[in-house]
Design an enzyme around this catalytic site. Sequence first.
Site, PDB file in Angstrom:
ATOM      1  N   ASP A  96      32.895  38.354  28.623  1.00 31.79           N
ATOM      2  CA  ASP A  96      32.410  39.395  29.539  1.00 31.79           C
ATOM      3  C   ASP A  96      31.107  40.003  29.016  1.00 31.79           C
ATOM      4  O   ASP A  96      30.172  40.268  29.773  1.00 31.79           O
ATOM      5  CB  ASP A  96      33.429  40.539  29.656  1.00 31.79           C
ATOM      6  CG  ASP A  96      34.813  40.084  30.047  1.00 31.79           C
ATOM      7  OD1 ASP A  96      35.537  40.843  30.711  1.00 31.79           O
ATOM      8  OD2 ASP A  96      35.200  38.962  29.655  1.00 31.79           O
ATOM      9  N   GLU A 104      41.429  29.800  34.579  1.00 41.12           N
ATOM     10  CA  GLU A 104      42.535  29.708  33.627  1.00 41.12           C
ATOM     11  C   GLU A 104      43.856  29.301  34.255  1.00 41.12           C
ATOM     12  O   GLU A 104      44.873  29.237  33.569  1.00 41.12           O
ATOM     13  CB  GLU A 104      42.660  31.045  32.885  1.00 41.12           C
ATOM     14  CG  GLU A 104      41.465  31.294  31.965  1.00 41.12           C
ATOM     15  CD  GLU A 104      41.352  32.741  31.521  1.00 41.12           C
ATOM     16  OE1 GLU A 104      42.030  33.599  32.114  1.00 41.12           O
ATOM     17  OE2 GLU A 104      40.572  33.013  30.590  1.00 41.12           O
ATOM     18  N   LYS A 135      41.298  30.193  40.035  1.00 44.63           N
ATOM     19  CA  LYS A 135      41.324  31.632  39.764  1.00 44.63           C
ATOM     20  C   LYS A 135      39.967  32.300  40.049  1.00 44.63           C
ATOM     21  O   LYS A 135      39.922  33.399  40.605  1.00 44.63           O
ATOM     22  CB  LYS A 135      41.691  31.851  38.300  1.00 44.63           C
ATOM     23  CG  LYS A 135      41.811  33.308  37.859  1.00 44.63           C
ATOM     24  CD  LYS A 135      42.215  33.387  36.392  1.00 44.63           C
ATOM     25  CE  LYS A 135      42.424  34.831  35.949  1.00 44.63           C
ATOM     26  NZ  LYS A 135      42.816  34.929  34.538  1.00 44.63           N
TER      27      LYS A 135
END
Lengths: 683, 285
Positions: free
Chosen positions: A278, A416, A514
């Site tokens: 991130d 993921e 995802k």
Amino acid sequence: MTSTASVHLDPAWTVELPTDPRLERVAESLGALSNGYVGTRASWEEPGPGATPLVVVQGVYAGRDDPQRIHGPIWTTVDVARATEPARRLLDLRGGVLVRLGTGDDPPSLRFVSAHRPHAMAMRFEIGSEHAAAAGTRSEIADGGDDGRRITEATSGCHDEIVVRTSERVTRHGARVTVERIACCVGGTGPEDRRGEATERLAELDAIGFDRLLAEHRTAWARRWESATVSIAGDPEMERACRFAVFHLLAAARGNGEMGVGARGLTGRAYGGHVFWDADVFVLPVLAALDPPAARAMLEYRIRRLPAARRAAARSGRRGARFPWESADTGDDVTPRSGVNAHGRRVPILTGEREEHITADVAWSVCEYVAWTGDHEVLTGEGRALVMDTARYWSSRCEMDADGRAHIRGVIGPDEYHELVDDNAFTNVMARWNLRRAAAGATLGDATAAEVGNWLRLADALVDGHDAATGRYEQFAGYWDLEPLMAADVHDAEMFAADVLLGVERTRAAQVIKQADVLMLHHLVPDEVASGSLEANLDHYLPRTSHGSSLSPAVHAALLARANRADEALTLFRTAARLDLDDRTGSTAGGLHLATMGGTWQALSSGFLGLRALHDGLHLDPHLPRPWRTLTLSCWYHGQILTIRATHHDVAITCEHEFTAFVRGVAGRCVPGRTTFQIGDHP
Amino acid sequence: MTDDDQPTESLDDRRIVAALAPSATAPAVLLASRLLAEITGADVAGVHVAERDAPRSPSVDLDALAAEYGVPLDVLSGPVEAALVDRIGRHGVVGAVVGARDRLVGGRPAGHVALAVAQGSRRPVLVVPPDLDAVSSGPWRRVLVPLEGTLETSDAVLDAFGSLVVVEMRPVVLHVFTPTTAPPALDRPSRDLDVWGDEFLARHAPAGARIEHRCGVASDEVARACHADRADLVVLSWSQVLAPDRAAIVQEVLRRSPIPVLLLPLQVVDAPTVEAPPVGVGPSS
């Protein structure tokens, strides 16, 4: 003395915190104040049930196997009963102040964490008529000592790792009481005398006084906003949401030393302050444009952990450097090895072992920082070594087959839902970029000619899953063979956790994903993917994306805008921009999603403005959604502040020094002042 | 003011009504009554409603059994269900205990008396599986609290259970994710579930609770979670309306649970309800 009654709040720069008591912890996150050194949540001054106050200091952890940020002493508590009617709290984004409005004629209370002096925090709390009825249930506020001040000190941590020392003055005006409190926070894990330092610093702060500290703080924020303007004519709600995002991004780091920016910054307990991709992919590149020294400090965090990354590579039998999926103070991987899933079952967590793309992501962030700042010096010394050693890691990670193709097997990509896959396109292409970038920048002393040659050969040999006929990239080997399940087949919500609703096994066997995986390549390294392939991959992967990650909506918004689908982009953009304001994920109580905020700015810049810093200069290709009349961003670029204002017909660049910009691929000189380029209507 | 509305004045006035029938399941009801009394600080008052066509020599001597458990026994006559509901509604009664069915062999839905009492009474009603004495020796401290995350159902549990129980319990909240309640995004699933769970507890649960999650059909998951090695009893709030499409969880749990089921009535059906922001939706300006 500045009267607190003179606080003027511009609605375009103000976010009101929720007053519903059940949303209290969300409010605490939304109104959290920080300055890159220390953070304080927006808890009520009056103690009460349900509150989760927090003070944390950047980089101060405890624990070895699962280091967690140490929680500092709370400095904001005032021992009065809560009023029956909750007060209104407003976050003044422009001034960086949390304002609490009293009832009737009572002046507002103020709180800030200084943007000018990292150790300084202060509040002026007005105890007025709202508390008068309840005041009898609490002891009287203690008056100050002989000079009117009361000094308190509190510490936390086994070795007083965080010290907060406060100086408080209480003054009475008829029935009203004003508590003015200046706090000094000193944190660290070394043997320094933090209590002594806090004592000295508090004395300095006290001498400066509340009003001057507030004025300095406001001036610092005004200066920040000069190079971080966000203005959207035609969409005041999004404009404010974007300013909210930029506010918290700027508050998350400072340009001093090293900054390991956790996924929730300094705003909450979630994730214990651990650092993920991130920071490298969604926060650092934004700060490279908005606050270059802060971005440099974020790079420094990674550079200083290069030795740990080298050790990690060696432990896994590889060469070079391998960065950890989750990082804290030492640079060792601190990803938990197991956790309880939504089905109540304890399952292994494999991301620490196998989500390896972060190694290339860190190298990418170094180069992205240089592209925005022009600070090539970082590519001397350890910054350069980082790019070289991460390339070495990939060269030792690749496996060659009999046909001379290179593979990276058994990894987890950004998506993921599908673990332990071979030739994840994102991982492989980022590795390829890393190898080529290292080769391009290598000089004698970095690597031998043979090694550089090997990097280039491996880069060319790496399988990337691209199908030239369709333009699509196969997300990983065998992805096309999975059940072709679209997101809409599972749920009609815009965002949903497919693995929770479908089950882990079914999700793994299906094409629903995802978050952006292949599409992350178009977002980060569009020159590494086939020219013109964005549309084909958007059309294929977007319907299959559940957006079960907070990182997903903003990336897709950026790419849809770049693909000239700006109106479609706006829907996902709104989701991203308001993710925490609306507590969309149900986890904002644990802290704000900084990466989503970074992604929001990236959607504005690289998406709607088509703004990119490349090797040959600054590129723009604006595509505004129909409801937006203009989009204006300010940013730093190669040492100067630019203001870029785009309409549907033109883009104007205001700068201090002449430079070349490429607007829709056409080079143009930007002269000091304002230069306007015509871009016509939407093609 | 009716008996129903008069406040219970002190712990001394509090009573649990144990609905007893002369069957092999009576010991389970008495045991549960005693255990419930311990956590509520109440006394137990046994009530048997003799049916007109009851056998003259029942197989179980209720007087002797009640005496063995130290429970005074009142014998009433009349329609069983109405008489029990009336007795349970009296001043000072804080709850009732009734056997799920009158046979030891389980696997059937709860019997008509248990259901009628649970539907008709405004007090909490503990429905006891017939073989309780085989699985529980008390004291009860572990309580399973399935919550769907609405203000109406959570408040019923917090208010009713909070005023009923006088000892410190160890509540375990169970939430079964459905397409509408599952968090829309789990960046790091186990960590985000911890945060989500903490927030859910803060908004909906009794103090000191911990939370467990499940996915799937709520009625099935809740019934499966009812195991004696995990909890002493399970608490469910409900609307007291039994219909094929209503109270699915209550019906399934009553059918399958090996542990007692404490049913807490929601507020009066026509009282205004207030929606709380569900975890995951919290508008700000």
